[in-house]
Design a protein around this motif. Structure first.
Motif, PDB file in Angstrom:
ATOM      1  N   THR A 123       0.832  -1.211   0.000  1.00 38.62           N
ATOM      2  CA  THR A 123       0.000   0.000   0.000  1.00 38.62           C
ATOM      3  C   THR A 123       0.864   1.259   0.000  1.00 38.62           C
ATOM      4  OG1 THR A 123      -1.778  -1.147   1.179  1.00 38.62           O
ATOM      5  CG2 THR A 123      -1.792   1.262   1.238  1.00 38.62           C
ATOM      6  N   LEU A 126       3.179   1.175  -3.554  1.00 42.84           N
ATOM      7  CA  LEU A 126       2.522   1.250  -4.849  1.00 42.84           C
ATOM      8  C   LEU A 126       1.350   2.216  -4.887  1.00 42.84           C
ATOM      9  CD1 LEU A 126       2.520  -2.537  -5.878  1.00 42.84           C
ATOM     10  CD2 LEU A 126       4.137  -0.746  -6.520  1.00 42.84           C
ATOM     11  N   VAL A 127       0.568   2.266  -3.827  1.00 44.85           N
ATOM     12  CA  VAL A 127      -0.610   3.136  -3.827  1.00 44.85           C
ATOM     13  C   VAL A 127      -0.235   4.571  -3.464  1.00 44.85           C
ATOM     14  CG1 VAL A 127      -2.893   3.521  -2.817  1.00 44.85           C
ATOM     15  CG2 VAL A 127      -2.097   1.186  -3.268  1.00 44.85           C
ATOM     16  N   TRP A 128       0.619   4.729  -2.450  1.00 39.38           N
ATOM     17  CA  TRP A 128       1.019   6.065  -2.009  1.00 39.38           C
ATOM     18  C   TRP A 128       2.367   6.496  -2.564  1.00 39.38           C
ATOM     19  CZ3 TRP A 128      -0.416   4.846   3.763  1.00 39.38           C
ATOM     20  CH2 TRP A 128      -1.797   4.768   3.868  1.00 39.38           C
ATOM     21  N   ASN A 129       2.952   5.679  -3.446  1.00 44.07           N
ATOM     22  CA  ASN A 129       4.229   6.015  -4.107  1.00 44.07           C
ATOM     23  C   ASN A 129       5.345   6.327  -3.106  1.00 44.07           C
ATOM     24  OD1 ASN A 129       3.140   5.807  -6.770  1.00 44.07           O
ATOM     25  ND2 ASN A 129       2.226   7.834  -6.519  1.00 44.07           N
ATOM     26  N   TYR A 181      -4.517  -7.742  -6.158  1.00 42.27           N
ATOM     27  CA  TYR A 181      -5.289  -6.715  -6.872  1.00 42.27           C
ATOM     28  C   TYR A 181      -4.449  -5.460  -7.098  1.00 42.27           C
ATOM     29  CZ  TYR A 181      -8.678  -3.047  -7.798  1.00 42.27           C
ATOM     30  OH  TYR A 181      -9.344  -1.995  -8.347  1.00 42.27           O
ATOM     31  N   VAL A 182      -3.738  -5.028  -6.076  1.00 42.55           N
ATOM     32  CA  VAL A 182      -2.914  -3.825  -6.205  1.00 42.55           C
ATOM     33  C   VAL A 182      -1.831  -4.028  -7.253  1.00 42.55           C
ATOM     34  CG1 VAL A 182      -1.289  -2.314  -5.012  1.00 42.55           C
ATOM     35  CG2 VAL A 182      -3.381  -3.042  -3.855  1.00 42.55           C
ATOM     36  N   GLN A 185      -2.837  -3.309 -10.789  1.00 41.90           N
ATOM     37  CA  GLN A 185      -3.309  -1.959 -11.096  1.00 41.90           C
ATOM     38  C   GLN A 185      -2.181  -0.942 -11.252  1.00 41.90           C
ATOM     39  OE1 GLN A 185      -6.688  -1.497 -11.666  1.00 41.90           O
ATOM     40  NE2 GLN A 185      -6.634  -3.733 -11.410  1.00 41.90           N
ATOM     41  N   VAL A 186      -0.927  -1.385 -11.231  1.00 42.74           N
ATOM     42  CA  VAL A 186       0.203  -0.454 -11.282  1.00 42.74           C
ATOM     43  C   VAL A 186       1.076  -0.792 -12.472  1.00 42.74           C
ATOM     44  CG1 VAL A 186       0.192  -0.089  -8.799  1.00 42.74           C
ATOM     45  CG2 VAL A 186       1.603  -1.900  -9.757  1.00 42.74           C
ATOM     46  N   SER A 190       7.046  -1.062 -11.398  1.00 42.80           N
ATOM     47  CA  SER A 190       6.764  -0.952  -9.966  1.00 42.80           C
ATOM     48  C   SER A 190       6.290  -2.284  -9.398  1.00 42.80           C
ATOM     49  CB  SER A 190       5.703   0.123  -9.726  1.00 42.80           C
ATOM     50  OG  SER A 190       6.158   1.388 -10.172  1.00 42.80           O
TER      51      SER A 190
END
Length: 345
Positions: A123, A126-129, A181-182, A185-186, A190
């Motif tokens: 999270t 990948l999500v918050w970079n 899932y994450v 989506q990237v 990454s």
């Protein structure tokens, strides 16, 4: 008072006595010697070979060449020490979880703690970079949150083994579904970097990675050692352990918190390295004839350091250490299942 076993050695004085198992003592010495040999090997071999004389001089602060100091002190020694500390953390945590659940096949991977750490790291990264260092903090938070959820869901039952395992398996499946899932989506680059971390890797680990893990181990181990006698009564059953004066629920909570912290720092340092926490306590019990946190910790360190050497030099190109532990641990796991089945059959 606990009855003495045939290999117990008792050292007694006027006001105190110490009981030591000769078999555990010899196993500790043997594992320590093996770990030292592996550590020396890790410091000497590689793309730049360090001679024994150069190694001794470098460790004493007088490297004969700049490259000796660079490779030994700058790259190989911190990586080897990180492997040792992470191996100890995972093995001790695995032994604690197996004691808590009364299940020899339990580990942080099964309970779901490692999966929670993976969700936290992915999270953040990948999500918050975030950076890899920030992902490590996310792994710690994810492991702690997962442990908290497990505690809430099993608090009414008193953290019994069956409930812990079933709850952990369900939460682990949900957590890994979130991770998968994450990853879809990237960007591919990454996702590849995250996937390498999710397998477990010691690549690029240095002195800055060693300090937090070592500090956590120094803080947590005395607490586990204090609660260990109470944990030894848990296989007798809650009622009998309580009758013997053990505060069972409190001991379970303390052990769960300590094991979670060990897993959190281990995953934050090297990623969710699989099977070390499961395999090391079993090997320690096979060698010692009984449970031993010291031998389990040393076994975990030996397994991870040996796996890292194989990952670096046994293949045409280096691979993540987690790929080796999965292969070795999976084979041991199958052998263990076959052995248990043959024993019951």
């Amino acid at each position: 008072m606990t009855a003495l076993l045939p290999d117990d050695l008792v050292v007694a004085r006027r006001r105190w006595s110490l009981r030591v198992s000769k078999r555990i003592l010899w196993c500790t010495v043997a594992m320590s010697a093996l770990l030292l040999a592996l550590c020396v090997t890790a410091l000497m071999v590689g793309e730049y070979v360090v001679t024994p004389e150069a190694l001794v001089r470098t460790l004493l602060g007088d490297p004969p060449a700049r490259l000796d100091g660079f490779f030994v002190l700058g790259r190989r020694l911190p990586r080897a020490l990180v492997a040792i500390i992470v191996g100890v953390c995972l093995a001790v945590a695995g032994a604690v979880f197996q004691t808590l659940t009364h299940n020899p096949l339990a580990s942080p991977d099964v309970i779901g703690i490692s999966s929670g750490a993976s969700v936290g790291a992915v999270t953040v990264f990948l999500v918050w970079n975030g950076s890899i260092d920030q992902a490590a903090l996310g792994a710690i938070v994810g492991a702690v949150v997962m442990a908290g959820v497990i505690m809430l869901l099993t608090a009414r039952s008193g953290l019994h083994g069956v409930q812990l395992v079933l709850t952990g398996v369900a939460l682990s499946a949900i957590a890994m579904a979130v991770v998968d899932y994450v990853l879809t989506q990237v960007f591919v680059a990454s996702a590849t970097t995250a996937q390498t971390w999710l397998v477990g890797s010691l690549q690029g680990r240095g002195w800055s990675d060693l300090i937090p893990a070592a500090a956590a181990l120094v803080v947590v181990m005395p607490i586990i050692a204090t609660v260990a006698p109470a944990a030894g009564m848990m296989p007798l059953g809650d009622q009998l352990a309580t009758a013997l004066g053990v505060r069972v629920t409190r001991a379970r909570w303390v052990l769960l918190i300590c094991a979670t912290l060990l897993v959190a720092v281990a995953v934050a340092t090297a990623g969710p390295v699989s099977f070390v926490a499961l395999v090391a306590p079993h090997i320690a019990r096979l060698l010692c004839g009984r449970a031993s946190l010291i031998v389990a910790g040393l076994t975990g360190a030996v397994l991870l350091l040996a796996s890292d050497l194989l990952a670096l030099y046994a293949f045409p190109a280096p691979i993540p250490v987690g790929a080796v532990t999965i292969t070795l641990g999976g084979g041991f796991f199958l052998w263990l299942l076959f052995r248990e089945g043959a024993r019951r059959g």
